[in-house]
Design a protein around this motif. Sequence first.
Motif, mmCIF file in Angstrom:
data_model
loop_
_atom_site.group_PDB
_atom_site.id
_atom_site.type_symbol
_atom_site.label_atom_id
_atom_site.label_comp_id
_atom_site.label_asym_id
_atom_site.label_seq_id
_atom_site.Cartn_x
_atom_site.Cartn_y
_atom_site.Cartn_z
ATOM 1 N N ARG A 83 -55.141 -5.325 -12.251
ATOM 2 C CA ARG A 83 -56.483 -5.237 -12.048
ATOM 3 C C ARG A 83 -56.988 -6.086 -10.784
ATOM 4 O O ARG A 83 -57.772 -5.737 -10.039
ATOM 5 C CB ARG A 83 -57.367 -5.892 -13.100
ATOM 6 C CG ARG A 83 -57.367 -4.758 -14.290
ATOM 7 C CD ARG A 83 -58.048 -5.368 -15.578
ATOM 8 N NE ARG A 83 -57.657 -4.626 -16.924
ATOM 9 C CZ ARG A 83 -57.207 -4.961 -17.748
ATOM 10 N NH1 ARG A 83 -56.877 -6.251 -17.896
ATOM 11 N NH2 ARG A 83 -56.925 -4.033 -18.902
ATOM 12 N N VAL A 124 -51.623 -1.082 -21.955
ATOM 13 C CA VAL A 124 -52.997 -1.448 -22.141
ATOM 14 C C VAL A 124 -53.708 -0.670 -20.794
ATOM 15 O O VAL A 124 -52.931 -0.530 -19.973
ATOM 16 C CB VAL A 124 -53.461 -2.906 -21.800
ATOM 17 C CG1 VAL A 124 -53.074 -3.562 -23.131
ATOM 18 C CG2 VAL A 124 -52.891 -3.380 -20.701
ATOM 19 N N GLU A 125 -55.058 -0.246 -20.990
ATOM 20 C CA GLU A 125 -55.672 0.456 -19.791
ATOM 21 C C GLU A 125 -55.934 -0.599 -18.794
ATOM 22 O O GLU A 125 -56.592 -1.667 -18.805
ATOM 23 C CB GLU A 125 -57.053 0.893 -20.258
ATOM 24 C CG GLU A 125 -57.819 1.779 -19.344
ATOM 25 C CD GLU A 125 -58.965 2.406 -19.811
ATOM 26 O OE1 GLU A 125 -60.042 2.265 -19.000
ATOM 27 O OE2 GLU A 125 -59.088 3.076 -20.855
ATOM 28 N N ILE A 126 -55.341 -0.214 -17.531
ATOM 29 C CA ILE A 126 -55.751 -1.170 -16.339
ATOM 30 C C ILE A 126 -57.067 -0.507 -15.551
ATOM 31 O O ILE A 126 -57.733 -1.521 -15.250
ATOM 32 C CB ILE A 126 -54.455 -1.256 -15.356
ATOM 33 C CG1 ILE A 126 -53.278 -1.844 -16.344
ATOM 34 C CG2 ILE A 126 -54.823 -1.773 -14.308
ATOM 35 C CD1 ILE A 126 -52.007 -1.772 -15.506
ATOM 36 N N PRO A 184 -49.197 -5.159 -20.853
ATOM 37 C CA PRO A 184 -50.223 -6.223 -21.106
ATOM 38 C C PRO A 184 -49.775 -7.289 -19.990
ATOM 39 O O PRO A 184 -51.019 -8.153 -19.625
ATOM 40 C CB PRO A 184 -49.972 -6.622 -22.447
ATOM 41 C CG PRO A 184 -49.222 -5.553 -23.139
ATOM 42 C CD PRO A 184 -48.447 -4.917 -22.063
ATOM 43 N N VAL A 241 -47.002 1.253 -13.783
ATOM 44 C CA VAL A 241 -47.946 2.047 -14.493
ATOM 45 C C VAL A 241 -47.785 3.485 -14.752
ATOM 46 O O VAL A 241 -46.895 3.945 -14.265
ATOM 47 C CB VAL A 241 -49.276 1.862 -13.769
ATOM 48 C CG1 VAL A 241 -49.905 0.281 -13.515
ATOM 49 C CG2 VAL A 241 -49.476 2.421 -12.481
ATOM 50 N N ALA A 258 -51.018 -6.703 -16.620
ATOM 51 C CA ALA A 258 -52.634 -5.944 -16.314
ATOM 52 C C ALA A 258 -53.364 -6.884 -15.634
ATOM 53 O O ALA A 258 -54.293 -6.106 -14.780
ATOM 54 C CB ALA A 258 -53.169 -5.867 -17.861
#
Length: 144
Positions: free
Chosen positions: A62, A4-6, A55, A29, A58
């Motif tokens: 963040r 997933v995009e962090i 995921p 990452v 994540a």
Amino acid sequence: MSLVEIARYHDVYEADLAAAFLASHDIEVSVTERFQTTVDPLMQRALGIRLMGRPDQAARARDLLARAGTGEFATDEGDDLGRPDATVRTASRGLALFAFAAGAGFVGTSLPRRFSAFQWAGMAVVGTVLLLTLVLWLVGILNA
């Protein structure tokens, strides 16, 4: 396993720094679009550089990046370097002027290696200024 995009960055160096920060906190990452954007740097703004991670990590990643953005991990020692003294600045300016006058922009290219009259004149002016500066500096040392 899907990633997933962090986070998304506009600069590959900023993304690498964030990835190293997360790696120091045991979060794995990867930095994407690295090769596409280094071939054409204008693509960094268009595509963006993404940090992709697992995921299950994540949310923590963040949160760490948000806390780092507020300065929570900053140290008291600071990161500013002191200004160089006047001698170093003068010498570096002189070398830069000499390199420009000598046509250093053509070094390592396939362009002809002959100097133009303008470059010879520039080298003469820069050499004279450097010689006079050296003489004045030596006279100042000897008279002190």
